[in-house]
Design a protein around this motif. Sequence first.
Motif, PDB file in Angstrom:
ATOM      1  N   GLY A 111     -34.958  20.627 -14.252  1.00 58.68           N
ATOM      2  CA  GLY A 111     -34.400  21.780 -13.548  1.00 58.68           C
ATOM      3  C   GLY A 111     -32.774  21.624 -14.273  1.00 58.68           C
ATOM      4  N   GLU A 112     -31.925  21.955 -14.033  1.00 58.22           N
ATOM      5  CA  GLU A 112     -30.938  21.945 -14.473  1.00 58.22           C
ATOM      6  C   GLU A 112     -29.923  20.787 -13.010  1.00 58.22           C
ATOM      7  OE1 GLU A 112     -28.656  23.425 -16.972  1.00 58.22           O
ATOM      8  OE2 GLU A 112     -31.025  23.762 -17.944  1.00 58.22           O
ATOM      9  N   THR A 113     -29.713  19.903 -13.759  1.00 56.13           N
ATOM     10  CA  THR A 113     -28.942  18.843 -12.902  1.00 56.13           C
ATOM     11  C   THR A 113     -28.044  19.610 -12.126  1.00 56.13           C
ATOM     12  OG1 THR A 113     -27.612  17.843 -14.546  1.00 56.13           O
ATOM     13  CG2 THR A 113     -29.790  17.147 -13.757  1.00 56.13           C
ATOM     14  N   VAL A 114     -27.095  19.030 -10.916  1.00 53.31           N
ATOM     15  CA  VAL A 114     -25.859  19.124 -10.500  1.00 53.31           C
ATOM     16  C   VAL A 114     -25.705  17.715 -10.203  1.00 53.31           C
ATOM     17  CG1 VAL A 114     -27.332  21.321  -9.525  1.00 53.31           C
ATOM     18  CG2 VAL A 114     -27.162  19.259  -8.241  1.00 53.31           C
ATOM     19  N   LYS A 115     -24.331  17.945  -9.654  1.00 54.82           N
ATOM     20  CA  LYS A 115     -23.439  16.758  -8.996  1.00 54.82           C
ATOM     21  C   LYS A 115     -23.003  16.928  -7.265  1.00 54.82           C
ATOM     22  CE  LYS A 115     -19.955  13.966 -10.721  1.00 54.82           C
ATOM     23  NZ  LYS A 115     -18.866  13.246 -11.509  1.00 54.82           N
ATOM     24  N   ILE A 116     -23.405  16.017  -6.441  1.00 51.72           N
ATOM     25  CA  ILE A 116     -22.568  16.487  -5.510  1.00 51.72           C
ATOM     26  C   ILE A 116     -22.219  15.578  -5.176  1.00 51.72           C
ATOM     27  CG2 ILE A 116     -24.225  16.848  -2.632  1.00 51.72           C
ATOM     28  CD1 ILE A 116     -26.206  17.999  -4.536  1.00 51.72           C
ATOM     29  N   ARG A 117     -21.099  15.214  -3.964  1.00 53.29           N
ATOM     30  CA  ARG A 117     -20.580  14.575  -3.552  1.00 53.29           C
ATOM     31  C   ARG A 117     -20.604  14.314  -2.064  1.00 53.29           C
ATOM     32  NH1 ARG A 117     -14.831  11.413  -4.498  1.00 53.29           N
ATOM     33  NH2 ARG A 117     -14.598  10.733  -1.759  1.00 53.29           N
ATOM     34  N   ILE A 118     -21.092  13.715  -0.612  1.00 48.59           N
ATOM     35  CA  ILE A 118     -20.870  13.317   0.621  1.00 48.59           C
ATOM     36  C   ILE A 118     -19.996  12.693   0.669  1.00 48.59           C
ATOM     37  CG2 ILE A 118     -22.505  13.319   2.439  1.00 48.59           C
ATOM     38  CD1 ILE A 118     -24.960  13.957   0.211  1.00 48.59           C
ATOM     39  N   ASP A 119     -19.461  12.728   1.456  1.00 49.04           N
ATOM     40  CA  ASP A 119     -18.206  12.339   2.275  1.00 49.04           C
ATOM     41  C   ASP A 119     -18.556  12.287   3.629  1.00 49.04           C
ATOM     42  OD1 ASP A 119     -16.709  12.071  -0.173  1.00 49.04           O
ATOM     43  OD2 ASP A 119     -15.486  13.355   0.750  1.00 49.04           O
ATOM     44  N   ASN A 120     -18.602  10.981   4.187  1.00 47.37           N
ATOM     45  CA  ASN A 120     -18.495  10.313   5.310  1.00 47.37           C
ATOM     46  C   ASN A 120     -16.965  10.793   6.463  1.00 47.37           C
ATOM     47  OD1 ASN A 120     -19.227   9.797   7.678  1.00 47.37           O
ATOM     48  ND2 ASN A 120     -20.212   7.464   7.290  1.00 47.37           N
ATOM     49  N   PHE A 153     -18.418   7.178   0.398  1.00 47.60           N
ATOM     50  CA  PHE A 153     -19.600   8.277  -0.002  1.00 47.60           C
ATOM     51  C   PHE A 153     -19.630   8.018  -0.619  1.00 47.60           C
ATOM     52  CE2 PHE A 153     -15.391   7.402  -2.526  1.00 47.60           C
ATOM     53  CZ  PHE A 153     -16.238   7.481  -3.925  1.00 47.60           C
ATOM     54  N   VAL A 154     -21.230   9.217  -1.438  1.00 51.86           N
ATOM     55  CA  VAL A 154     -22.316   8.753  -2.101  1.00 51.86           C
ATOM     56  C   VAL A 154     -21.864   9.879  -2.769  1.00 51.86           C
ATOM     57  CG1 VAL A 154     -23.869   9.746  -0.586  1.00 51.86           C
ATOM     58  CG2 VAL A 154     -24.555   8.280  -2.719  1.00 51.86           C
ATOM     59  N   VAL A 155     -21.686   9.768  -4.397  1.00 54.96           N
ATOM     60  CA  VAL A 155     -22.571  10.786  -5.788  1.00 54.96           C
ATOM     61  C   VAL A 155     -23.906  11.002  -6.360  1.00 54.96           C
ATOM     62  CG1 VAL A 155     -21.270  11.353  -7.282  1.00 54.96           C
ATOM     63  CG2 VAL A 155     -19.690  10.672  -5.817  1.00 54.96           C
ATOM     64  N   ILE A 156     -24.391  12.099  -6.042  1.00 54.71           N
ATOM     65  CA  ILE A 156     -25.623  11.933  -6.520  1.00 54.71           C
ATOM     66  C   ILE A 156     -25.108  12.795  -7.676  1.00 54.71           C
ATOM     67  CG2 ILE A 156     -28.097  12.673  -5.554  1.00 54.71           C
ATOM     68  CD1 ILE A 156     -27.063  12.785  -2.486  1.00 54.71           C
ATOM     69  N   ASN A 157     -25.921  12.085  -8.899  1.00 56.08           N
ATOM     70  CA  ASN A 157     -26.339  12.629  -9.736  1.00 56.08           C
ATOM     71  C   ASN A 157     -27.263  13.250 -10.779  1.00 56.08           C
ATOM     72  OD1 ASN A 157     -23.805  12.827 -10.795  1.00 56.08           O
ATOM     73  ND2 ASN A 157     -23.339  10.423 -10.835  1.00 56.08           N
ATOM     74  N   ASP A 187     -25.662  25.424  -7.100  1.00 53.70           N
ATOM     75  CA  ASP A 187     -25.649  25.530  -8.798  1.00 53.70           C
ATOM     76  C   ASP A 187     -25.647  24.609  -9.800  1.00 53.70           C
ATOM     77  OD1 ASP A 187     -23.347  26.675  -9.329  1.00 53.70           O
ATOM     78  OD2 ASP A 187     -24.144  28.821  -9.309  1.00 53.70           O
ATOM     79  N   ASN A 188     -25.064  24.179 -10.962  1.00 45.86           N
ATOM     80  CA  ASN A 188     -24.575  23.452 -11.892  1.00 45.86           C
ATOM     81  C   ASN A 188     -23.077  23.766 -12.452  1.00 45.86           C
ATOM     82  OD1 ASN A 188     -25.261  24.922 -13.448  1.00 45.86           O
ATOM     83  ND2 ASN A 188     -26.085  23.535 -15.107  1.00 45.86           N
ATOM     84  N   SER A 189     -22.423  24.495 -12.128  1.00 44.72           N
ATOM     85  CA  SER A 189     -21.509  25.189 -12.481  1.00 44.72           C
ATOM     86  C   SER A 189     -19.640  24.009 -11.685  1.00 44.72           C
ATOM     87  CB  SER A 189     -20.654  26.513 -11.703  1.00 44.72           C
ATOM     88  OG  SER A 189     -20.712  26.713 -10.403  1.00 44.72           O
ATOM     89  N   ASN A 190     -20.329  23.143 -10.040  1.00 41.00           N
ATOM     90  CA  ASN A 190     -19.197  22.666  -9.663  1.00 41.00           C
ATOM     91  C   ASN A 190     -19.133  21.356  -9.485  1.00 41.00           C
ATOM     92  OD1 ASN A 190     -16.523  24.237 -10.057  1.00 41.00           O
ATOM     93  ND2 ASN A 190     -18.216  25.896  -8.329  1.00 41.00           N
ATOM     94  N   THR A 191     -18.683  20.479  -8.868  1.00 37.25           N
ATOM     95  CA  THR A 191     -18.963  19.641  -8.192  1.00 37.25           C
ATOM     96  C   THR A 191     -18.709  19.773  -6.678  1.00 37.25           C
ATOM     97  OG1 THR A 191     -18.038  17.293  -9.639  1.00 37.25           O
ATOM     98  CG2 THR A 191     -18.879  16.924  -7.730  1.00 37.25           C
ATOM     99  N   TRP A 192     -20.161  19.471  -5.575  1.00 35.31           N
ATOM    100  CA  TRP A 192     -20.237  20.237  -4.663  1.00 35.31           C
ATOM    101  C   TRP A 192     -19.994  19.238  -3.770  1.00 35.31           C
ATOM    102  CZ3 TRP A 192     -20.600  25.204  -4.550  1.00 35.31           C
ATOM    103  CH2 TRP A 192     -21.171  25.798  -5.389  1.00 35.31           C
TER     104      TRP A 192
END
Length: 205
Positions: A111-120, A153-157, A187-192
């Motif tokens: 599928g279309e990859t997305v970029k996710i950042r999770i901050d603690n 934080f972690v960035v998941i690509n 979706d892949n329109s932004n970094t979430w």
Amino acid sequence: MKCFSILTLVLMITLIISACGAQATPIPIGNAIDIQGTVAAGALTMVAETQAAIPTATPLPPTATSTDTPAPTNTLLPLPSSEVTSTSVPGGNPGGGDPCINKVLPASLQGETVKIRIDNSTEAALSLTVYLNQTGPQGECGYRSYTLAPGEFVVINDLVEGCYTLWAWNPDPDSYFIVTNGTSCIDNSNTWLFDVSTSSIKLGT
């Protein structure tokens, strides 16, 4: 019994001497009583010594009694916070009968990859589980687990477009909490950006 045997012996000796014509010296009644008392005392002494020589039964040492010891209880341990790790730890989500809950996501997703950042944003070392429910003909579902140190934080690509449910919790029993974002479809329109606090997980871009 010994007392009667001695008295019998004394009487027999006296009779033998009398039968031979010898003059036996009469024994005063008082002396006969003294002799009888002496003989009885000696017999009692022998009985006492015999009883003292008989070994006595030694009491057995007390035996250990079993007690009901409560079984040890499971204690939640703090998670390591030296670095972010991606592990497969089933059961992170306390949800119900969804088959995706106990399924680990494969390393490669279609599928279309997305970029996710999770901050603690908390002051606790967190356990974090990210659940994907991907729609489409080749839909995939399952989870990945991470640990985040306080302020980390972690960035998941390598995730793909779909709907995500995040759960984060502090495993320390003294300050335990658990939060979730509900479900967010991205979706892949932004970094979430998912921001984790002690009260919620908020989604932004």
